[in-house]
Write a protein that holds these residues in place. Structure first.
Motif, PDB file in Angstrom:
ATOM      1  N   ARG A  83      -0.050 -21.658  53.476  1.00 18.22           N
ATOM      2  CA  ARG A  83      -1.076 -22.406  54.207  1.00 18.22           C
ATOM      3  C   ARG A  83      -1.505 -23.637  53.393  1.00 18.22           C
ATOM      4  O   ARG A  83      -1.586 -23.576  52.164  1.00 18.22           O
ATOM      5  CB  ARG A  83      -2.273 -21.504  54.487  1.00 18.22           C
ATOM      6  CG  ARG A  83      -1.884 -20.243  55.244  1.00 18.22           C
ATOM      7  CD  ARG A  83      -3.077 -19.390  55.575  1.00 18.22           C
ATOM      8  NE  ARG A  83      -2.696 -18.115  56.175  1.00 18.22           N
ATOM      9  CZ  ARG A  83      -2.335 -17.944  57.440  1.00 18.22           C
ATOM     10  NH1 ARG A  83      -2.317 -18.991  58.259  1.00 18.22           N
ATOM     11  NH2 ARG A  83      -2.002 -16.756  57.902  1.00 18.22           N
ATOM     12  N   PRO A  84      -1.804 -24.742  54.075  1.00 18.97           N
ATOM     13  CA  PRO A  84      -2.122 -25.984  53.348  1.00 18.97           C
ATOM     14  C   PRO A  84      -3.416 -25.916  52.558  1.00 18.97           C
ATOM     15  O   PRO A  84      -3.585 -26.652  51.589  1.00 18.97           O
ATOM     16  CB  PRO A  84      -2.219 -27.026  54.472  1.00 18.97           C
ATOM     17  CG  PRO A  84      -2.498 -26.241  55.711  1.00 18.97           C
ATOM     18  CD  PRO A  84      -1.777 -24.939  55.531  1.00 18.97           C
ATOM     19  N   ASP A  85      -4.326 -25.029  52.940  1.00 13.26           N
ATOM     20  CA  ASP A  85      -5.607 -24.947  52.250  1.00 13.26           C
ATOM     21  C   ASP A  85      -5.693 -23.722  51.348  1.00 13.26           C
ATOM     22  O   ASP A  85      -6.779 -23.233  51.059  1.00 13.26           O
ATOM     23  CB  ASP A  85      -6.749 -24.908  53.268  1.00 13.26           C
ATOM     24  CG  ASP A  85      -6.602 -23.731  54.239  1.00 13.26           C
ATOM     25  OD1 ASP A  85      -5.499 -23.152  54.290  1.00 13.26           O
ATOM     26  OD2 ASP A  85      -7.578 -23.407  54.940  1.00 13.26           O
ATOM     27  N   PHE A 149       9.600 -21.748  56.330  1.00 15.03           N
ATOM     28  CA  PHE A 149       8.652 -22.734  55.799  1.00 15.03           C
ATOM     29  C   PHE A 149       8.717 -24.060  56.533  1.00 15.03           C
ATOM     30  O   PHE A 149       7.804 -24.879  56.417  1.00 15.03           O
ATOM     31  CB  PHE A 149       8.913 -22.962  54.307  1.00 15.03           C
ATOM     32  CG  PHE A 149       8.105 -22.052  53.416  1.00 15.03           C
ATOM     33  CD1 PHE A 149       6.761 -22.297  53.186  1.00 15.03           C
ATOM     34  CD2 PHE A 149       8.689 -20.957  52.810  1.00 15.03           C
ATOM     35  CE1 PHE A 149       6.013 -21.466  52.371  1.00 15.03           C
ATOM     36  CE2 PHE A 149       7.955 -20.113  51.997  1.00 15.03           C
ATOM     37  CZ  PHE A 149       6.608 -20.366  51.780  1.00 15.03           C
ATOM     38  N   ARG A 150       9.761 -24.299  57.301  1.00  9.97           N
ATOM     39  CA  ARG A 150       9.858 -25.552  58.039  1.00  9.97           C
ATOM     40  C   ARG A 150       8.751 -25.677  59.080  1.00  9.97           C
ATOM     41  O   ARG A 150       8.404 -26.795  59.485  1.00  9.97           O
ATOM     42  CB  ARG A 150      11.229 -25.651  58.738  1.00  9.97           C
ATOM     43  CG  ARG A 150      12.397 -25.827  57.770  1.00  9.97           C
ATOM     44  CD  ARG A 150      13.695 -25.999  58.517  1.00  9.97           C
ATOM     45  NE  ARG A 150      13.679 -27.193  59.374  1.00  9.97           N
ATOM     46  CZ  ARG A 150      14.664 -27.513  60.196  1.00  9.97           C
ATOM     47  NH1 ARG A 150      15.736 -26.731  60.297  1.00  9.97           N
ATOM     48  NH2 ARG A 150      14.586 -28.594  60.939  1.00  9.97           N
ATOM     49  N   LEU A 152       5.731 -24.300  58.512  1.00  4.17           N
ATOM     50  CA  LEU A 152       4.493 -24.070  57.784  1.00  4.17           C
ATOM     51  C   LEU A 152       4.152 -25.323  56.980  1.00  4.17           C
ATOM     52  O   LEU A 152       4.883 -26.307  57.010  1.00  4.17           O
ATOM     53  CB  LEU A 152       4.644 -22.841  56.878  1.00  4.17           C
ATOM     54  CG  LEU A 152       5.063 -21.553  57.620  1.00  4.17           C
ATOM     55  CD1 LEU A 152       5.318 -20.422  56.641  1.00  4.17           C
ATOM     56  CD2 LEU A 152       4.001 -21.152  58.634  1.00  4.17           C
ATOM     57  N   ALA A 153       3.051 -25.290  56.274  1.00  2.87           N
ATOM     58  CA  ALA A 153       2.611 -26.501  55.569  1.00  2.87           C
ATOM     59  C   ALA A 153       2.057 -26.173  54.190  1.00  2.87           C
ATOM     60  O   ALA A 153       0.875 -26.367  53.923  1.00  2.87           O
ATOM     61  CB  ALA A 153       1.562 -27.225  56.405  1.00  2.87           C
ATOM     62  N   THR A 155       1.102 -26.574  50.309  1.00  2.00           N
ATOM     63  CA  THR A 155       0.782 -27.695  49.425  1.00  2.00           C
ATOM     64  C   THR A 155       1.009 -27.330  47.955  1.00  2.00           C
ATOM     65  O   THR A 155       1.237 -28.218  47.140  1.00  2.00           O
ATOM     66  CB  THR A 155      -0.678 -28.139  49.621  1.00  2.00           C
ATOM     67  OG1 THR A 155      -1.541 -27.011  49.485  1.00  2.00           O
ATOM     68  CG2 THR A 155      -0.871 -28.737  51.009  1.00  2.00           C
ATOM     69  N   ARG A 212       8.795 -29.502  50.455  1.00  2.00           N
ATOM     70  CA  ARG A 212       7.951 -30.650  50.738  1.00  2.00           C
ATOM     71  C   ARG A 212       8.005 -30.993  52.225  1.00  2.00           C
ATOM     72  O   ARG A 212       9.055 -30.920  52.835  1.00  2.00           O
ATOM     73  CB  ARG A 212       8.394 -31.845  49.894  1.00  2.00           C
ATOM     74  CG  ARG A 212       7.510 -33.067  50.055  1.00  2.00           C
ATOM     75  CD  ARG A 212       7.948 -34.187  49.162  1.00  2.00           C
ATOM     76  NE  ARG A 212       7.719 -33.903  47.756  1.00  2.00           N
ATOM     77  CZ  ARG A 212       8.674 -33.707  46.863  1.00  2.00           C
ATOM     78  NH1 ARG A 212       9.934 -33.771  47.235  1.00  2.00           N
ATOM     79  NH2 ARG A 212       8.371 -33.446  45.605  1.00  2.00           N
ATOM     80  N   TRP A 213       6.898 -31.374  52.793  1.00  2.00           N
ATOM     81  CA  TRP A 213       6.837 -31.696  54.221  1.00  2.00           C
ATOM     82  C   TRP A 213       6.115 -33.015  54.431  1.00  2.00           C
ATOM     83  O   TRP A 213       5.550 -33.563  53.540  1.00  2.00           O
ATOM     84  CB  TRP A 213       6.094 -30.587  54.995  1.00  2.00           C
ATOM     85  CG  TRP A 213       4.754 -30.197  54.451  1.00  2.00           C
ATOM     86  CD1 TRP A 213       4.488 -29.408  53.373  1.00  2.00           C
ATOM     87  CD2 TRP A 213       3.480 -30.608  54.960  1.00  2.00           C
ATOM     88  NE1 TRP A 213       3.143 -29.287  53.169  1.00  2.00           N
ATOM     89  CE2 TRP A 213       2.481 -29.998  54.117  1.00  2.00           C
ATOM     90  CE3 TRP A 213       3.068 -31.418  56.010  1.00  2.00           C
ATOM     91  CZ2 TRP A 213       1.129 -30.190  54.314  1.00  2.00           C
ATOM     92  CZ3 TRP A 213       1.711 -31.593  56.210  1.00  2.00           C
ATOM     93  CH2 TRP A 213       0.743 -30.984  55.362  1.00  2.00           C
TER      94      TRP A 213
END
Length: 213
Positions: A83-85, A149-150, A152-153, A155, A212-213
């Protein structure tokens, strides 16, 4: 165009997403990668000839309990860092619990074995190839995780890569157990763990580039 019109236009084609979309995506990637690893293992190494009977033994159950519990715990960690956060995991230490329990089993095993039998118990008959084979079988599983993961996001890419690599290594070790005749806790603790650590380390190295996205 007014802001309200722009927002309405952008939201016109949106569709509801399942609250468990990330879990479903990772599960599909893991199952697909695991089946691919099994498809590689069978013609390459084959199943151990006494597999049906061996699966009923305590040693085999111990080996699978170790690898499967690590796979599940690593999957939870992977879901967290996907998750990005994602904050830092407070319960990452739980990954050490299966290792600690197997270490206790290894100590008990060694204490009940004459010193002269320690080296054969540690090395078994396949220590030279065990870790490398686990690491290689983890590659198809890691490919499935990359596919997941493609959508997902993440960080924290290094942590995400390491977690995905550990999932892949643990899944590969579980599959490799269908071939490997070794059931010593000391052997599994050393050489299976080394293979999983290699997979996790490789994931940490390539994570920043591939996730990386």
């Amino acid at each position: 165009m007014r802001s309200e019109d722009l927002i309405q236009s952008l939201s016109a084609d949106t569709r509801a997403i399942s609250p468990y979309a990330a879990e479903q995506r990772l599960a599909i990637g893991l199952i697909g990668g695991g089946l691919a690893a099994l498809a590689v293992m069978v013609p390459w190494m084959g199943f151990r000839p006494d597999l049906p009977g061996a699966m009923m033994t305590v040693g085999f159950a111990m080996k699978w309990a170790y690898t499967i519990s690590l796979a599940l715990l690593a999957l939870v960690a992977t879901l967290h860092v996907a998750r990005p956060d994602a904050p830092r995991m407070r319960h990452a230490w739980l990954l050490l619990v299966p290792f600690a329990l197997l270490a206790v089993a290894s100590i008990v095993e060694l204490s009940e074995t004459p010193v002269g039998g320690w080296l054969p118990m540690w090395l078994g008959g396949s220590w030279r190839e065990c870790s490398a084979r686990v690491a290689m079988l983890s590659l198809p599983v890691f490919g499935g995780m990359l596919w997941a993961f493609r959508a997902l996001a993440p960080t924290r890419l290094t942590a995400a890569g390491a977690a995905a690599g550990l999932v892949s290594g643990a899944c590969a070790a579980t599959i490799y157990g269908l071939h490997c005749p070794e059931v010593s806790a000391t052997f599994v603790l050393t050489w299976y763990t080394l293979g999983m650590v290699l997979a996790a380390g490789a994931g940490a190295l390539v994570g920043p580039k591939l996730l990386r996205w």
